[in-house]
Design a protein around this motif. Structure first.
Motif, PDB file in Angstrom:
ATOM      1  N   GLY A 199       0.829  -1.204   0.000  1.00 27.78           N
ATOM      2  CA  GLY A 199       0.000   0.000   0.000  1.00 27.78           C
ATOM      3  C   GLY A 199       0.860   1.250   0.000  1.00 27.78           C
ATOM      4  N   THR A 200       1.872   1.251   0.857  1.00 26.55           N
ATOM      5  CA  THR A 200       2.754   2.411   0.933  1.00 26.55           C
ATOM      6  C   THR A 200       3.509   2.614  -0.366  1.00 26.55           C
ATOM      7  OG1 THR A 200       3.040   1.825   3.232  1.00 26.55           O
ATOM      8  CG2 THR A 200       4.514   3.481   2.354  1.00 26.55           C
ATOM      9  N   GLY A 201       3.993   1.503  -0.903  1.00 34.39           N
ATOM     10  CA  GLY A 201       4.748   1.596  -2.150  1.00 34.39           C
ATOM     11  C   GLY A 201       3.911   2.203  -3.255  1.00 34.39           C
ATOM     12  N   VAL A 202       2.688   1.747  -3.362  1.00 34.94           N
ATOM     13  CA  VAL A 202       1.811   2.263  -4.420  1.00 34.94           C
ATOM     14  C   VAL A 202       1.550   3.749  -4.220  1.00 34.94           C
ATOM     15  CG1 VAL A 202      -0.507   2.119  -5.353  1.00 34.94           C
ATOM     16  CG2 VAL A 202       0.748   0.040  -4.884  1.00 34.94           C
ATOM     17  N   LEU A 203       1.312   4.141  -2.959  1.00 32.53           N
ATOM     18  CA  LEU A 203       1.077   5.558  -2.688  1.00 32.53           C
ATOM     19  C   LEU A 203       2.311   6.390  -3.025  1.00 32.53           C
ATOM     20  CD1 LEU A 203      -0.943   5.656   0.636  1.00 32.53           C
ATOM     21  CD2 LEU A 203      -1.654   6.486  -1.586  1.00 32.53           C
ATOM     22  N   LEU A 204       3.483   5.865  -2.698  1.00 29.42           N
ATOM     23  CA  LEU A 204       4.710   6.589  -2.997  1.00 29.42           C
ATOM     24  C   LEU A 204       4.881   6.778  -4.502  1.00 29.42           C
ATOM     25  CD1 LEU A 204       7.353   5.179  -0.508  1.00 29.42           C
ATOM     26  CD2 LEU A 204       6.725   7.558  -0.846  1.00 29.42           C
ATOM     27  N   ARG A 205       4.595   5.720  -5.249  1.00 34.33           N
ATOM     28  CA  ARG A 205       4.699   5.816  -6.702  1.00 34.33           C
ATOM     29  C   ARG A 205       3.741   6.878  -7.239  1.00 34.33           C
ATOM     30  NH1 ARG A 205       7.085   3.252 -11.070  1.00 34.33           N
ATOM     31  NH2 ARG A 205       5.049   2.613 -11.836  1.00 34.33           N
ATOM     32  N   SER A 206       2.526   6.860  -6.672  1.00 28.70           N
ATOM     33  CA  SER A 206       1.532   7.830  -7.110  1.00 28.70           C
ATOM     34  C   SER A 206       2.004   9.245  -6.814  1.00 28.70           C
ATOM     35  CB  SER A 206       0.211   7.546  -6.392  1.00 28.70           C
ATOM     36  OG  SER A 206      -0.557   8.700  -6.299  1.00 28.70           O
ATOM     37  N   PHE A 207       2.630   9.404  -5.638  1.00 31.77           N
ATOM     38  CA  PHE A 207       3.090  10.716  -5.235  1.00 31.77           C
ATOM     39  C   PHE A 207       4.194  11.202  -6.163  1.00 31.77           C
ATOM     40  CE2 PHE A 207       5.292  13.603  -2.243  1.00 31.77           C
ATOM     41  CZ  PHE A 207       4.242  14.478  -2.092  1.00 31.77           C
ATOM     42  N   ALA A 208       5.071  10.264  -6.520  1.00 31.69           N
ATOM     43  CA  ALA A 208       6.148  10.627  -7.442  1.00 31.69           C
ATOM     44  C   ALA A 208       5.563  11.039  -8.790  1.00 31.69           C
ATOM     45  CB  ALA A 208       7.103   9.456  -7.605  1.00 31.69           C
ATOM     46  N   ALA A 209       4.556  10.299  -9.225  1.00 31.18           N
ATOM     47  CA  ALA A 209       3.930  10.614 -10.509  1.00 31.18           C
ATOM     48  C   ALA A 209       3.297  12.002 -10.466  1.00 31.18           C
ATOM     49  CB  ALA A 209       2.877   9.556 -10.847  1.00 31.18           C
ATOM     50  N   LEU A 210       2.743  12.330  -9.324  1.00 31.39           N
ATOM     51  CA  LEU A 210       2.097  13.625  -9.157  1.00 31.39           C
ATOM     52  C   LEU A 210       3.101  14.746  -9.350  1.00 31.39           C
ATOM     53  CD1 LEU A 210      -0.648  14.704  -8.372  1.00 31.39           C
ATOM     54  CD2 LEU A 210       0.084  14.688  -6.009  1.00 31.39           C
ATOM     55  N   HIS A 211       4.313  14.488  -8.872  1.00 34.36           N
ATOM     56  CA  HIS A 211       5.330  15.522  -8.988  1.00 34.36           C
ATOM     57  C   HIS A 211       5.841  15.671 -10.414  1.00 34.36           C
ATOM     58  CE1 HIS A 211       6.228  17.537  -5.316  1.00 34.36           C
ATOM     59  NE2 HIS A 211       5.882  16.441  -4.670  1.00 34.36           N
ATOM     60  N   GLN A 212       5.524  14.681 -11.244  1.00 38.01           N
ATOM     61  CA  GLN A 212       6.005  14.762 -12.620  1.00 38.01           C
ATOM     62  C   GLN A 212       4.906  15.237 -13.556  1.00 38.01           C
ATOM     63  OE1 GLN A 212       7.360  10.780 -12.903  1.00 38.01           O
ATOM     64  NE2 GLN A 212       9.124  11.190 -11.590  1.00 38.01           N
ATOM     65  N   VAL A 213       3.811  15.758 -12.984  1.00 34.85           N
ATOM     66  CA  VAL A 213       2.742  16.270 -13.841  1.00 34.85           C
ATOM     67  C   VAL A 213       3.328  17.360 -14.723  1.00 34.85           C
ATOM     68  CG1 VAL A 213       0.631  17.597 -13.898  1.00 34.85           C
ATOM     69  CG2 VAL A 213       0.938  15.839 -12.174  1.00 34.85           C
ATOM     70  N   PRO A 214       3.167  17.240 -16.046  1.00 36.38           N
ATOM     71  CA  PRO A 214       3.664  18.311 -16.898  1.00 36.38           C
ATOM     72  C   PRO A 214       2.761  19.526 -16.725  1.00 36.38           C
ATOM     73  CG  PRO A 214       2.584  16.609 -18.203  1.00 36.38           C
ATOM     74  CD  PRO A 214       2.543  16.158 -16.784  1.00 36.38           C
ATOM     75  N   LEU A 215       3.275  20.579 -16.183  1.00 36.12           N
ATOM     76  CA  LEU A 215       2.445  21.737 -15.890  1.00 36.12           C
ATOM     77  C   LEU A 215       2.192  22.579 -17.134  1.00 36.12           C
ATOM     78  CD1 LEU A 215       3.986  22.861 -12.499  1.00 36.12           C
ATOM     79  CD2 LEU A 215       1.704  21.964 -12.866  1.00 36.12           C
TER      80      LEU A 215
END
Lengths: 111, 890
Positions: free
Chosen positions: B523-539
């Motif tokens: 669960g934590t791993g998946v959330l961390l991956r999601s968080f990393a992906a969030l930071h890579q949102v092309p603005l």
């Protein structure tokens, strides 16, 4: 005759105490005096034997008590009053007593 | 020596002393009264006293009867079996003293489990479960406009509706409206340096709804809801912090005047410091709304108010809704043209505020329960292991005539000691943990004054731990009591603990621990991956080095749109002259911080058919696109000439162009937007409107052409070539040269603003990481504990094998294989369980699926490695066993 009367009364002492307190809070001595008054002095029990009854009723949450300054004395007096449960019990007891007296009086003729 | 002390006896003795005192006083009073009466009747004092004593009766007998009535019959065994209790307690303590390591591990495990769970849950529960710091919050509701087609809409209310509803006395005890359609800043002058204050216009009932009372003065009154424009009378209620800041807490400010946006206002009240406006966040001052039925804002087509109300006692949300529906029906029958299909929905304030958090909550709750379970299993494991090792001791005690009750009591005492120590340490950890979590929690959770360590949760955690300790501690006792002592003694001589049933139990415990850890880690791993992906949102824009701030142009001096447009242009020109500034512009709402004005837009195609869409609308001024680096794809940007007296133009984003004219050239086409037919002059790249990167059709209007629509609260956007906050003072100075009364406020570096949006996500991830770390640690301790114990149990066996010539490598491999078997069983259960439970996470995830194969693989591998590592130390220990010593043991 007097002995019989006091035995009868002893069994119903709880109800009498509740009835006396129904008029308002009183300390132990005043409860005893009022009982004497109401029974024309015919209730001949030891004055102190009132207290176990009071304590029993308090333990059963039918009464509550607290200290109160007495103006005539330099001592505090413990004043008793009815709780809601006590009031309820009294009304049950009075009904029961009335029914009892009614039933008995149909068998035993009153003078 | 404490002797026969027991709390129960002490309590009884204390009660008895109190009762004796009471009786002494009461009886003395009684007698005194009787004596006085007798004296009054003429008896001499001595005789009166004697007579009164006689009439009272036997004091000692009466006192005994009273004691019986109050305290029950006297105890037959004073002090109980406190001697044997004490004896067992000493025995239990001695037992632990012999194995301090064991006690330490149990206590630490319990403490970490209880502490982490309680701390996290305290924060989560006060912030998310109790988000409403008001009396009887369950009676608070929000009122929203909706339509018959979309009954779930949460739109603003028109003022006449609000007034109708607040008069429903049987439904609401109070109702309040507030104006948050746009954020209202007001310039506070006349008291030293000008201040920018956040103002909230509210109706008279607003504070009553929230159950607030004033600290000084009073709140707003119904007769103050009348004014010239949007606001009512010129009175103001100050927040506690503004009052402190301005006057240092002088109550005499009540009745004095302040200047707000150039107009004098009388201070009528101060709110309490404890008042929190969860609807609006930090508000500095409150002013009355204009709810005058004769005012121009008062009509059923003007949707601009937010409303909150307090249900009358006994009225449910459903009942309130039906009463409101009937009011609406009545209004409709009276003035059918006024309403259209507009309805109203009543929504509990709690649901409204908490909104999307339930998913996050259940994830965190699940995680904390998992950690607690892991800790509990760990302790259970250790206790079972210890119990098995002690089966001989228990058998001996049983053989020596210790009754089953005695044995159970001993084990209970042992468990109790461990639970008490673990619980106290856990409480301390939880207490410190709450503080630590608050220190790292994002601003959005910064209602720190409400977050408190919740003792109920501690109790819950303690109960779980206590139960585990009891069950696992008792199991061996009951078993021991059942076993025939002679058999146990004989079995022990042959090296106990080899019982296959018991070994299976322990294997199951450790395997389930690995399984639970796997669920949590995945669960934590998946959330961390999601968080990393969030930071890579092309603005699609560049927030670096961009300073944003606001400056409000008061209507009193900037009444006309042209004036305001001129101000912005001149201001931008002046700023351009400063060193370090590359581009300046302004916009009605910054990108990526949430949706704003969503208006309809339409165009008519060649066949004469009309196509519509809803579109985000932004009003821009100056070099906005340049300042944020938003690429122009086709056409041109706004220029000097796009003014009021020139043709109406618009810039659209790629998404809007694609929706209307996919693949075609759109520059030069016409679109109906913001009340006018406008020519598209350019297409810019898509810029997300929220922090998750969502894109909608968007159109940009030139402020120069649209300034008359309203006094746009534009946010200034300044691109600098360094640290944007360094330029603050020179920008402020420029502003002062243009208009000394104006205030620069809400200044921030844009990338920090964006970061704040992600802070609550980061917080969840952080908590999960803490949980995962605890889980992993506990799992390692558990695995290590089991393997270490196995080695100790097998000392004889290993000794024999080494003596018979077994190679160290074989012994080592054997032990490691056992660890590996544990890991395999655990993962066989844990990975599918994680898979099954992962759908709980779905709503929290961004651009990853909850069944991310990488995470599953990595966690599986990590747990396997950890298990092997945990097995190494015991294995090494096994190798050093001297066969002769091992064989001679027992």
């Amino acid at each position: 005759m007097a002995q019989l009367k006091s035995d009868l009364l002893r069994g119903t002492l709880d109800m009498l105490v509740l009835q006396v307190l129904n008029d308002g809070p009183r300390h132990g001595y005043a409860i005893g005096q009022r009982l004497q008054e109401l029974t024309n002095g015919e209730l001949s029990i030891e004055q102190g034997s009132l207290y176990p009854a009071l304590y029993r009723l308090e333990k059963a949450s039918l009464l509550e008590s607290r200290w109160s300054r007495n103006p005539e004395s330099n001592r505090r007096a413990r004043v008793y009053s009815l709780t809601a449960a006590g009031r309820l019990r009294l009304s049950h007891d009075v009904d029961g007593w009335a029914a009892f007296v009614h039933t008995i009086s149909r068998v035993v003729p009153t003078k | 020596m404490i002797g026969r002390f027991s709390p129960w006896t002490a309590w009884r003795e204390w009660q008895q002393r109190r009762l004796d005192q009471r009786m002494a006083e009461e009886f003395a009073f009684h007698q005194e009264q009787e004596q006085t009466r007798l004296e009054r009747e003429g008896l001499p004092p001595r005789k009166a006293r004697h007579e009164s004593e006689h009439r009272f009766g036997d004091r000692r007998r009466i006192a005994d009867l009273c004691r019986m009535a109050m305290l029950g019959p006297p105890s037959t065994t004073p002090g109980g079996d406190s001697m044997t209790w004490l004896h067992d307690l000493r025995h239990a303590i001695r037992g632990y003293a012999r194995q301090p390591g064991f006690l330490a591990i149990v206590v630490l495990t319990a403490a970490v489990g209880i502490g982490a769970t309680t701390a996290v849950f305290s924060v989560v529960s006060s912030v998310l479960l109790n988000p409403l710091p008001y009396p009887q919050p369950e009676r608070l509701v929000r009122l929203y406009s909706a339509t018959t087609q979309e009954p779930d809409q949460r739109n603003y209310l028109p003022a006449p509706d609000f007034v109708d509803f607040r008069n429903l006395n049987q439904v609401f005890t109070a109702a309040g409206a507030f104006y948050d359609y746009r954020e209202t800043g007001m310039d506070l002058t006349g008291l030293g340096s000008p201040l920018r204050a956040r103002a909230l216009a509210v109706s008279s009932g607003y504070f009553d709804v929230l159950g607030a009372t004033p600290l000084h003065g009073r709140f707003l009154r119904p007769e103050e809801e009348i004014g010239d424009d949007r606001y009512g009378a010129s009175v103001v209620v100050l927040s506690h912090h503004l009052w402190q800041q301005m006057t240092g807490g002088d109550p005499d400010i009540i009745g004095q005047q302040l200047v707000l946006d150039g107009e004098a206002h009388t201070v009528v009240g101060i709110v309490r410091p404890s008042f929190l406006d969860v609807l609006q966040g930090e508000v500095d001052l409150w002013i009355p709304l204009n709810l005058d039925p004769a005012g121009r804002w008062f009509n059923r087509r003007n949707f601009y108010l937010s409303a909150v109300a307090r249900l009358a006692p006994g009225v449910s949300v459903v009942q309130a809704q039906s009463r409101i529906d009937s009011v609406i029906a009545r209004v409709e029958s009276e003035t059918p043209e006024a309403r259209g299909d507009v309805t109203v929905q009543v929504l509990p304030l709690f649901d409204d505020v908490v909104g999307s958090s339930p998913a996050m909550l259940s994830v965190l709750f699940g995680a904390s329960v998992l950690v607690l379970l892991i800790a509990a299993i760990n302790i259970g494991n250790l206790l079972v292991a210890r119990g098995l090792a002690r089966s001989r001791e228990l058998a001996v005690r049983s053989a020596l005539g210790s009754g089953r009750r005695r044995l159970v009591r001993l084990l209970l005492l042992e468990s109790g000691i461990a639970a008490t120590l673990g619980g106290s340490l856990g409480g301390a950890i939880a207490y410190g943990g709450v503080k630590a979590l608050l220190a790292v929690s994002p601003d959005s959770l910064a209602r720190s004054e409400e977050v408190a360590f919740d003792p109920r949760l501690l109790l819950f955690a303690l109960a779980v731990m206590g139960l585990t300790t009891l069950l696992c501690g008792l199991a061996p006792a009951l078993q021991a009591a059942r076993i025939d002592p002679s058999e146990a003694l004989r079995g022990g001589a042959r090296g106990g603990g080899a019982n296959p049933a018991r070994r299976r139990l322990r294997t199951a415990l450790v395997a389930s621990q690995i399984a639970l850890a796997a669920v949590l880690l995945i669960g934590t791993g998946v959330l961390l991956r999601s968080f990393a992906a969030l930071h890579q949102v092309p603005l699609q824009f560049d927030p670096e080095g961009v300073l944003t701030f606001e400056t409000n142009l008061p209507d009193s001096r900037y009444d006309e749109g042209a004036q305001r447009a001129r101000f912005h242009r001149q201001f931008h020109e002046q700023l351009q002259g400063l060193p370090g500034i590359e581009a300046t512009g302004a916009v009605s709402k910054l990108p990526a911080l949430g949706p704003y004005h969503i208006w309809g837009a339409s165009h008519v195609d060649e066949r004469g058919e009309e196509h519509g869409t809803s579109s985000e609308v932004r009003v821009v001024e100056g070099a906005y696109f340049e300042a944020l680096g938003i690429p122009l794809l086709r056409g041109r940007l706004f220029g000097e000439l796009d003014r009021e007296d020139h043709p109406a133009v618009v810039i659209v984003n790629q998404a809007l162009a694609d929706q209307f004219w996919a693949g075609e050239n759109v520059v030069g086409r016409e679109i109906n937007a913001a009340g006018e037919l406008r020519t598209i002059i350019g297409v810019v790249a898509n810029v997300p409107y929220d922090h998750l990167g969502a894109v909608r059709p968007k159109l940009y209007l030139a402020h120069g052409q649209f300034a008359d629509n309203r006094n746009w609260a534009l946010t200034q956007v300044v691109k600098t070539d360094g640290d944007p906050l360094n330029l603050m003072s020179s920008i402020r100075a420029e502003l002062q040269t243009m208009d000394a009364e104006l205030v620069l406020h809400r200044a921030a570096a844009f990338d920090e603003l964006l970061g704040r949006q992600r802070a609550s996500q980061r917080f969840v991830v952080l908590l999960m990481v803490v949980f995962a770390a605890v889980a992993l640690t506990l799992a390692v301790v558990g695995i290590y504990g089991v393997l270490a114990y196995t080695v100790t149990q097998q000392r004889r066996e290993i000794g024999i094998r080494v003596a018979l010539g077994a190679q160290p490598r074989q012994v080592l491999r054997n032990i490691l294989l056992q660890g590996f078997a544990l890991a395999t069983i655990g993962l066989t259960v844990g990975l599918p369980a994680a898979w099954a439970s992962s759908h709980f996470l779905d709503s929290l995830l961004f651009e990853v699926t909850a069944q991310d194969p990488w995470v599953f693989g990595l966690v599986g591998l990590a747990l396997a490695v950890v298990t092997l590592m945990a097995g190494l130390a015991p294995a090494y220990q096994a190798l050093r066993i001297d066969p002769m010593v091992a064989l001679r043991e027992d």
